[in-house]
Design a protein around this motif. Structure first.
Motif, PDB file in Angstrom:
ATOM      1  N   VAL A  34       9.340   3.468  -0.733  1.00 27.03           N
ATOM      2  CA  VAL A  34       9.454   2.352  -0.575  1.00 27.03           C
ATOM      3  C   VAL A  34       8.392   1.777  -1.316  1.00 27.03           C
ATOM      4  N   ALA A  35       8.040   2.213  -1.705  1.00 28.07           N
ATOM      5  CA  ALA A  35       6.498   1.516  -2.874  1.00 28.07           C
ATOM      6  C   ALA A  35       7.160   0.725  -3.820  1.00 28.07           C
ATOM      7  N   ASP A  36       8.411   2.058  -4.800  1.00 28.33           N
ATOM      8  CA  ASP A  36       9.496   1.350  -5.481  1.00 28.33           C
ATOM      9  C   ASP A  36      10.531  -0.221  -4.611  1.00 28.33           C
ATOM     10  N   SER A  37      11.004   0.448  -4.019  1.00 26.42           N
ATOM     11  CA  SER A  37      12.163  -0.979  -3.111  1.00 26.42           C
ATOM     12  C   SER A  37      10.125  -2.539  -2.314  1.00 26.42           C
ATOM     13  N   ALA A  38       9.323  -1.725  -2.188  1.00 32.18           N
ATOM     14  CA  ALA A  38       8.697  -3.237  -1.991  1.00 32.18           C
ATOM     15  C   ALA A  38       8.715  -3.658  -3.372  1.00 32.18           C
ATOM     16  N   ARG A  39       7.892  -3.070  -4.239  1.00 35.12           N
ATOM     17  CA  ARG A  39       7.928  -3.537  -5.438  1.00 35.12           C
ATOM     18  C   ARG A  39       8.820  -4.618  -5.614  1.00 35.12           C
ATOM     19  N   ALA A  40      10.168  -3.972  -6.138  1.00 34.07           N
ATOM     20  CA  ALA A  40      10.887  -5.035  -6.153  1.00 34.07           C
ATOM     21  C   ALA A  40      11.350  -6.332  -5.014  1.00 34.07           C
ATOM     22  N   LEU A  41      11.631  -5.799  -4.299  1.00 36.79           N
ATOM     23  CA  LEU A  41      11.453  -7.550  -2.947  1.00 36.79           C
ATOM     24  C   LEU A  41      10.476  -7.783  -3.529  1.00 36.79           C
ATOM     25  N   ALA A  42       8.961  -7.556  -4.215  1.00 36.80           N
ATOM     26  CA  ALA A  42       7.593  -8.332  -3.915  1.00 36.80           C
ATOM     27  C   ALA A  42       8.019  -9.459  -5.391  1.00 36.80           C
ATOM     28  N   ASP A  43       8.650  -8.190  -6.100  1.00 36.84           N
ATOM     29  CA  ASP A  43       9.056  -9.886  -7.550  1.00 36.84           C
ATOM     30  C   ASP A  43      10.177 -10.390  -7.464  1.00 36.84           C
ATOM     31  N   LYS A  44      11.253  -9.982  -6.051  1.00 38.01           N
ATOM     32  CA  LYS A  44      12.220 -10.694  -6.253  1.00 38.01           C
ATOM     33  C   LYS A  44      11.737 -12.534  -5.228  1.00 38.01           C
ATOM     34  N   TYR A  45      10.518 -12.091  -4.502  1.00 38.53           N
ATOM     35  CA  TYR A  45       9.980 -12.806  -3.800  1.00 38.53           C
ATOM     36  C   TYR A  45       8.194 -14.090  -4.045  1.00 38.53           C
ATOM     37  N   GLY A  46       8.134 -12.950  -5.275  1.00 39.97           N
ATOM     38  CA  GLY A  46       7.163 -13.815  -5.204  1.00 39.97           C
ATOM     39  C   GLY A  46       5.444 -13.445  -4.813  1.00 39.97           C
ATOM     40  N   ALA A  47       5.806 -12.516  -3.850  1.00 43.32           N
ATOM     41  CA  ALA A  47       4.596 -11.749  -3.438  1.00 43.32           C
ATOM     42  C   ALA A  47       4.080 -10.946  -4.420  1.00 43.32           C
ATOM     43  N   ASN A  48       2.738 -10.100  -4.047  1.00 43.01           N
ATOM     44  CA  ASN A  48       1.994  -9.710  -5.005  1.00 43.01           C
ATOM     45  C   ASN A  48       2.461  -7.953  -4.934  1.00 43.01           C
ATOM     46  N   ALA A  49       3.344  -8.289  -6.128  1.00 36.73           N
ATOM     47  CA  ALA A  49       3.889  -6.016  -6.518  1.00 36.73           C
ATOM     48  C   ALA A  49       2.845  -4.968  -6.276  1.00 36.73           C
ATOM     49  N   GLU A  50       1.590  -5.511  -6.695  1.00 38.87           N
ATOM     50  CA  GLU A  50       0.843  -4.627  -6.695  1.00 38.87           C
ATOM     51  C   GLU A  50       0.009  -3.678  -5.241  1.00 38.87           C
ATOM     52  N   LYS A  51      -0.174  -5.149  -4.292  1.00 42.79           N
ATOM     53  CA  LYS A  51      -0.247  -4.933  -3.289  1.00 42.79           C
ATOM     54  C   LYS A  51       1.344  -3.736  -2.360  1.00 42.79           C
ATOM     55  N   ALA A  52       2.322  -4.171  -2.858  1.00 41.35           N
ATOM     56  CA  ALA A  52       3.212  -3.488  -1.730  1.00 41.35           C
ATOM     57  C   ALA A  52       3.138  -2.834  -2.523  1.00 41.35           C
ATOM     58  N   TYR A  53       3.200  -2.355  -3.421  1.00 43.35           N
ATOM     59  CA  TYR A  53       3.959  -0.892  -4.447  1.00 43.35           C
ATOM     60  C   TYR A  53       2.589   0.320  -3.716  1.00 43.35           C
ATOM     61  N   ILE A  54       1.951  -0.601  -3.293  1.00 42.73           N
ATOM     62  CA  ILE A  54       0.308   0.006  -2.822  1.00 42.73           C
ATOM     63  C   ILE A  54       0.606   0.797  -1.524  1.00 42.73           C
ATOM     64  N   ALA A  55       0.919  -0.494  -0.944  1.00 44.18           N
ATOM     65  CA  ALA A  55       1.044  -0.778   0.564  1.00 44.18           C
ATOM     66  C   ALA A  55       2.674   0.812   0.958  1.00 44.18           C
ATOM     67  N   ILE A 132       7.866  -7.563   3.521  1.00 42.58           N
ATOM     68  CA  ILE A 132       8.325  -6.910   2.344  1.00 42.58           C
ATOM     69  C   ILE A 132       8.233  -5.391   2.951  1.00 42.58           C
ATOM     70  N   VAL A 133       7.041  -5.105   3.569  1.00 43.19           N
ATOM     71  CA  VAL A 133       6.552  -3.635   3.837  1.00 43.19           C
ATOM     72  C   VAL A 133       8.206  -2.617   5.118  1.00 43.19           C
ATOM     73  N   TYR A 134       8.231  -4.106   5.164  1.00 40.81           N
ATOM     74  CA  TYR A 134       9.018  -3.344   7.344  1.00 40.81           C
ATOM     75  C   TYR A 134      10.844  -3.002   6.800  1.00 40.81           C
ATOM     76  N   ILE A 135      10.762  -4.146   5.819  1.00 43.80           N
ATOM     77  CA  ILE A 135      12.075  -4.316   4.888  1.00 43.80           C
ATOM     78  C   ILE A 135      12.050  -3.074   3.859  1.00 43.80           C
ATOM     79  N   ALA A 136      11.541  -2.371   3.267  1.00 44.77           N
ATOM     80  CA  ALA A 136      11.135  -1.245   2.020  1.00 44.77           C
ATOM     81  C   ALA A 136      11.452  -0.382   2.987  1.00 44.77           C
ATOM     82  N   ASP A 137      10.855  -0.130   4.005  1.00 44.57           N
ATOM     83  CA  ASP A 137      10.710   1.091   4.595  1.00 44.57           C
ATOM     84  C   ASP A 137      12.131   1.301   5.501  1.00 44.57           C
ATOM     85  N   TYR A 138      12.509   0.609   5.984  1.00 47.28           N
ATOM     86  CA  TYR A 138      14.419   0.283   6.486  1.00 47.28           C
ATOM     87  C   TYR A 138      15.535   0.927   4.455  1.00 47.28           C
ATOM     88  N   ILE A 139      15.137   0.114   4.012  1.00 45.93           N
ATOM     89  CA  ILE A 139      16.053   0.259   2.580  1.00 45.93           C
ATOM     90  C   ILE A 139      15.499   1.059   1.749  1.00 45.93           C
TER      91      ILE A 139
END
Length: 179
Positions: A34-55, A132-139
């Protein structure tokens, strides 16, 4: 990444070490995915990748607590939740995880805590990080039971809102078919 916790600093390595102790091996691998997926999605959509990875790492920190332990944490922090959420470990671990995020791991970032809180239930007007975290958890890569998973993984990197719709649609169909 360093967080303040009662005059003690806790970095992501410390958090990962603790998660390895409190989660099953399968849940720990899921959190890494989930952390890796969230970071990848954050990078794609311009979100804070560090926060996505931690979450992503911390999102399931309460998942393996008993319902009784979760209720103790909810009561201790005067969290107001509806009876349906309170009756379900699967739903309650998000709100409880958002509390542990701060009280146990020293992460007091409101965006991260909110993403953890809503990673199972979602909500109206979700923030980019929450989606991003919701989707990362799913995918995340270790998941393999959801219908249309390959298609939804593809959509996740093409249109985040459409992906949310597709996941919610499939979830509602699953729940509707469940006797």
């Amino acid at each position: 990444i360093i967080f303040m916790r009662h005059e003690r600093y806790m970095d992501l390595i410390d958090i990962q070490k603790d998660l390895k102790k409190v989660l099953s091996a399968k849940r720990y691998r899921h959190s890494a995915g989930v952390a890796d997926s969230a970071r990848a999605l954050a990078d794609k959509y311009g979100a804070n990748a560090e926060k996505a990875y931690i979450a992503g790492w911390v999102h399931d920190c309460a998942k393996e607590l008993s319902l009784s332990e979760m209720h103790d944490i909810v009561n201790e922090h005067s969290l107001r939740l509806d009876k349906y959420v309170l009756s379900s470990k699967a739903l309650l671990h998000g709100p409880v995880g958002s509390i542990l995020c701060e009280t146990k791991y020293g992460i007091d970032d409101k965006d991260i805590k909110s993403a953890i809180f809503y990673h199972t239930t979602g909500r109206t007007n979700m923030t980019l990080l929450e989606k991003i975290v919701y989707i990362a958890d799913y995918i995340e890569p270790a998941r393999n039971k959801a219908p249309r998973l390959a298609e939804i993984r593809k959509i996740a990197f093409e249109n985040l809102d459409l992906c949310m719709y597709e996941i919610l649609h499939d979830t509602l169909e699953y729940l509707d078919d469940d006797p």
